[in-house]
Scaffold this motif. Structure first.
Motif, mmCIF file in Angstrom:
data_model
loop_
_atom_site.group_PDB
_atom_site.id
_atom_site.type_symbol
_atom_site.label_atom_id
_atom_site.label_comp_id
_atom_site.label_asym_id
_atom_site.label_seq_id
_atom_site.Cartn_x
_atom_site.Cartn_y
_atom_site.Cartn_z
ATOM 1 N N ASN A 8 0.704 -1.284 0.058
ATOM 2 C CA ASN A 8 0.215 0.025 -0.153
ATOM 3 C C ASN A 8 0.737 1.161 0.011
ATOM 4 N N VAL A 9 2.113 1.301 0.311
ATOM 5 C CA VAL A 9 3.028 2.553 0.447
ATOM 6 C C VAL A 9 3.968 2.534 -0.698
ATOM 7 N N LEU A 10 4.181 1.438 -1.473
ATOM 8 C CA LEU A 10 5.012 1.446 -2.813
ATOM 9 C C LEU A 10 4.695 2.690 -3.600
ATOM 10 N N THR A 11 5.863 3.191 -4.262
ATOM 11 C CA THR A 11 5.603 4.059 -5.266
ATOM 12 C C THR A 11 6.542 3.685 -6.300
ATOM 13 N N LYS A 12 6.565 4.553 -7.598
ATOM 14 C CA LYS A 12 7.599 4.385 -8.804
ATOM 15 C C LYS A 12 9.040 4.790 -8.102
ATOM 16 N N ARG A 13 9.178 5.494 -7.257
ATOM 17 C CA ARG A 13 10.427 6.005 -6.596
ATOM 18 C C ARG A 13 11.112 5.201 -5.613
ATOM 19 N N ASP A 14 10.510 3.962 -5.244
ATOM 20 C CA ASP A 14 11.044 3.052 -4.522
ATOM 21 C C ASP A 14 11.747 1.743 -4.971
#
Length: 156
Positions: A66-72
């Motif tokens: 739920n917290v992952l993004t493309k910057r991770d």
């Protein structure tokens, strides 16, 4: 508009490379988020945030997904969680330093399913080989390279 620094999100319960993650994010000016259950005590430090979730079997995975993004960059050995990370656009790295890509995940999930079926049928399967210093070094090099590459791309 400022861009958030790169972040390394770690499935922290059984992760053997937490110290390497902390070292890499400090060197690269990134941050880390270690997620674990109450059964594992992790200590926050500069650039490293710790989140503790309840002990149910999928709590850490659900929180991470739920917290992952493309910057991770997601660090996990769990192929199911890796698939979720890839779907969110995150880079995925195993603690042994192997990068998991979209082209890899289907085969890895099929292998996991096949092995689980064998175990349910009473067949004993081999566990992972012992974690080595070479694994640790490979992970550190790959994570540092990924962080630097993401930072360079965000400067464009």
């Amino acid at each position: 508009m400022s861009v958030r620094p790169c972040r390394v999100v770690v499935d922290g319960d059984a992760c053997p490379v937490k110290e390497e993650v902390a070292r890499a994010v400090r060197q690269c000016g990134a941050t880390a988020l270690l997620v674990s259950s109450h059964a594992h005590v992790l200590n926050p430090e500069p650039s490293v945030e710790v989140v503790t979730v309840d002990a149910s079997s999928q709590s850490a995975d659900l929180y991470i997904a739920n917290v992952l993004t493309k910057r991770d960059i997601l660090v996990t050995g769990d192929y199911g969680l890796a698939a979720l990370g890839l779907a969110r656009g995150s880079a995925v790295l195993t603690p042994r330093g192997a990068q998991i890509r979209e082209s890899d995940i289907e085969g890895l999930l099929e292998q996991r399913h096949f092995s689980a079926r064998l175990r349910r049928g009473g067949v004993r399967t081999k566990g992972p080989r012992a974690f080595t210093e070479e694994d640790r070094d490979r992970f550190q090099q790959k994570l540092t390279a990924l962080l630097k590459g993401m930072q360079e791309n965000s400067d464009l």
